[in-house]
Design a protein around this motif. Structure first.
Motif, mmCIF file in Angstrom:
data_model
loop_
_atom_site.group_PDB
_atom_site.id
_atom_site.type_symbol
_atom_site.label_atom_id
_atom_site.label_comp_id
_atom_site.label_asym_id
_atom_site.label_seq_id
_atom_site.Cartn_x
_atom_site.Cartn_y
_atom_site.Cartn_z
ATOM 1 N N UNK A 1 -5.235 -4.393 -3.901
ATOM 2 C CA UNK A 1 -4.711 -5.497 -4.706
ATOM 3 C C UNK A 1 -4.203 -5.024 -6.073
ATOM 4 N N UNK A 2 -4.198 -3.740 -6.313
ATOM 5 C CA UNK A 2 -3.711 -3.204 -7.584
ATOM 6 C C UNK A 2 -2.240 -3.590 -7.783
ATOM 7 N N UNK B 1 5.441 -8.164 -6.460
ATOM 8 C CA UNK B 1 5.484 -7.399 -7.697
ATOM 9 C C UNK B 1 5.656 -8.269 -8.933
ATOM 10 N N UNK B 2 5.875 -9.574 -8.709
ATOM 11 C CA UNK B 2 5.973 -10.486 -9.862
ATOM 12 C C UNK B 2 4.599 -10.716 -10.490
ATOM 13 N N UNK B 3 3.541 -10.358 -9.745
ATOM 14 C CA UNK B 3 2.189 -10.531 -10.249
ATOM 15 C C UNK B 3 1.805 -11.993 -10.320
ATOM 16 N N UNK C 1 1.429 -4.103 -15.452
ATOM 17 C CA UNK C 1 1.510 -2.902 -16.292
ATOM 18 C C UNK C 1 1.657 -1.632 -15.462
ATOM 19 N N UNK C 2 1.401 -1.739 -14.153
ATOM 20 C CA UNK C 2 1.488 -0.555 -13.295
ATOM 21 C C UNK C 2 2.959 -0.220 -12.985
ATOM 22 N N UNK D 1 0.831 -1.206 0.000
ATOM 23 C CA UNK D 1 0.000 0.000 0.000
ATOM 24 C C UNK D 1 0.866 1.257 0.000
ATOM 25 N N UNK D 2 1.920 1.250 0.780
ATOM 26 C CA UNK D 2 2.812 2.414 0.829
ATOM 27 C C UNK D 2 3.499 2.624 -0.517
ATOM 28 N N UNK D 3 3.841 1.526 -1.169
ATOM 29 C CA UNK D 3 4.466 1.636 -2.491
ATOM 30 C C UNK D 3 3.483 2.195 -3.522
ATOM 31 N N UNK D 4 2.219 1.734 -3.462
ATOM 32 C CA UNK D 4 1.207 2.233 -4.399
ATOM 33 C C UNK D 4 1.033 3.739 -4.253
ATOM 34 N N UNK D 5 1.067 4.209 -3.017
ATOM 35 C CA UNK D 5 0.935 5.652 -2.777
ATOM 36 C C UNK D 5 2.179 6.405 -3.218
ATOM 37 N N UNK D 6 3.337 5.844 -2.932
ATOM 38 C CA UNK D 6 4.608 6.496 -3.291
ATOM 39 C C UNK D 6 4.744 6.664 -4.795
ATOM 40 N N UNK D 7 4.299 5.687 -5.550
ATOM 41 C CA UNK D 7 4.429 5.727 -7.012
ATOM 42 C C UNK D 7 3.272 6.445 -7.684
ATOM 43 N N UNK D 8 2.267 6.875 -6.903
ATOM 44 C CA UNK D 8 1.138 7.589 -7.453
ATOM 45 C C UNK D 8 0.083 6.706 -8.077
ATOM 46 N N UNK D 9 0.190 5.405 -7.887
ATOM 47 C CA UNK D 9 -0.823 4.491 -8.421
ATOM 48 C C UNK D 9 -2.140 4.688 -7.673
ATOM 49 N N UNK D 10 -2.051 4.991 -6.397
ATOM 50 C CA UNK D 10 -3.195 5.448 -5.610
ATOM 51 C C UNK D 10 -2.781 6.750 -4.949
#
Length: 459
Positions: A106-107, A198-200, A206-207, A44-53
């Motif tokens: 889960x993004x 991150x391996x999905x 694609x994110x 979650x912190x990574x998603x926020x840091x990268x601007x995905x959320x």
């Protein structure tokens, strides 16, 4: 009633109730919940840091995940079979707490890399705990060894009396075994300490995720460089089970010796009441249940190793549902090894008492000093093989006459070979037999003291 799953919009019908139960892993993978929450927090912190959320969404998810952790620790969060697995259970509860924002967690992530991450976080922690237990066990061995440097015990080969050794030397052999166990686990840790997050599902995402950032947050030393390998690799689990099996081999060997030593036939140790049980029908019995159980549980861990090898041998890339079967084996092996280490540490610390008088009698009542007679002659210039054959005849003669080597008179010795002198009696005393073996790593008292000091430095 059949129920609809979050992943089943692809399907027209719901899953059969029996298949729901068969498919579910929540009964055992709930063990991973703390690690699942930790991994999800990093994601979650990574998603926020990268601007995905957004940052606000990231904070909201983090707060919700911490609430779930608190609920679980307080016994308020107990998902059932309807949750299928711990990952869905957490995501569903998160959505209940914070609403639709929870669905964004889960993004850029699959359950495949998620469970791989959880398992590695779990196993890293367990390896650290087991290594600490090994050190506790070693400290007990060292304490016993220090007290028994000059205590002698028969040494065996083929379970036949061979040569007397220092009891400390015998105990230090187990220190060396467990030191290899400790080092081996450290080596396994290196392969566990790689992040698959991150391996999905199998091919990445694609994110614009930052896998190195999540690895850093979770304390992983590196990340998998191939997504297919990242989600399907269980080598680390097999390596751990192999290391666990060797730990159990060593505990089982010591257990077997304690069982023998406590028997009336050996009578080398007495079991204390804190680590022995009685018979339900024979009041005189004192049973070595602890070492017997350790010996028995060893096969259990071996079975998990074999099971994992068979599980993996035919799996095509990448993730397959078969891999759900890795967890129960891993969890049980961890619990078994930890329980056995704890039990054997207690047993060796307070469960057995060495009967030193009986040990002294044992090393004085056999022919385990025969090699020293041959060495005595060899030191006086007699070729060793000649001396060896001569001593064999001496032993045969003694057996026929009901004597031990120490019972022969000097005249009898000289009749056998003129090189024998009065000093033969000192040379074949058990203490001298042990003391003389002063080659590096031998059982001579000076070598045992050196080995003990070296072992202490490793602790």
């Amino acid at each position: 009633m059949a129920e609809q799953k979050t992943w089943s919009q692809r399907f027209e019908g719901a899953l059969h109730p029996a298949i729901v139960r068969f498919n579910a892993s929540i009964d055992f993978d709930i063990e991973l919940i703390e690690y699942d929450l930790t991994g999800s927090l990093a994601h979650a912190k990574m998603l926020a840091k990268t601007g995905i959320i957004s940052a606000e969404e990231g904070e909201k998810i983090v707060t919700g995940l911490e609430q779930i952790r608190k609920e679980y620790q307080e016994g308020l969060f107990n998902p059932g079979v309807d949750a299928e697995d711990v990952h869905f259970a957490v995501e569903r509860r998160l959505t209940e707490i914070i609403g639709d924002t929870g669905k964004k967690l889960h993004t850029g992530r699959s359950r495949n890399d998620q469970v791989g991450t959880d398992t590695r976080l779990y196993l890293r922690a367990q390896i650290e705990q087991i290594r600490a237990q090994i050190k506790d066990f070693q400290e007990v061995l060292l304490s016993l060894a220090e007290q028994n440097i000059e205590t002698l015990i028969p040494g065996y080969t083929h379970l036949q009396r061979a040569q007397p050794v220092s009891l400390a030397h015998h105990l230090l052999a187990y220190f060396e075994m467990t030191q290899r166990d400790w080092e081996r686990l450290g080596d396994v840790y290196k392969r566990v300490d790689i992040s698959p997050l991150g391996c999905g599902a199998l091919a990445g995402t694609t994110f614009p995720i930052d896998r190195h950032y999540t690895a850093e947050l979770l304390g992983f030393s590196s990340v998998y460089s191939n997504s297919l390998d990242g989600v399907s690799d269980r080598d680390f689990a097999i390596e751990f089970l192999n290391a666990a099996s060797l730990i159990m081999v060593h505990l089982s060997r010591l257990s077997e010796e304690v069982i023998l030593w406590s028997s009336q036939e050996f009578n080398f140790v007495t079991l204390t009441d804190s680590c022995a049980t009685g018979s339900s029908i024979m009041p005189q019995k004192k049973n070595p249940d602890v070492p017997e159980l350790v010996r028995g549980k060893t096969g259990r861990v071996f079975g998990h190793l074999q099971g994992m090898l068979v599980l993996m041998k035919g799996l095509p890339l990448a993730y397959n549902k078969d891999l759900q079967e890795d967890k129960e084996a891993l969890f049980d092996a961890v619990k078994t090894v930890k329980a056995c280490l704890e039990a054997m540490t207690i047993l060796m610390r307070e469960g057995i008492v060495f009967r030193k008088e009986r040990l002294a009698e044992a090393v004085a009542e056999d022919f385990s000093n025969a090699t020293d007679v041959a060495d005595y002659l060899a030191a006086k210039g007699v070729p060793f093989r000649e001396a060896y054959n001569l001593v064999g005849k001496v032993v045969k003669t003694c057996l026929a006459g009901g004597k031990l080597l120490k019972d022969l008179t000097l005249d009898e010795w000289k009749t056998l070979h003129p090189a024998f002198e009065q000093d033969i009696y000192e040379a074949i005393t058990p203490k001298q037999v042990v003391s003389a073996r002063n080659s590096f790593g031998g059982t001579g008292f000076e070598q045992v003291k050196r080995g003990l000091a070296e072992a202490k430095s490793k602790i």
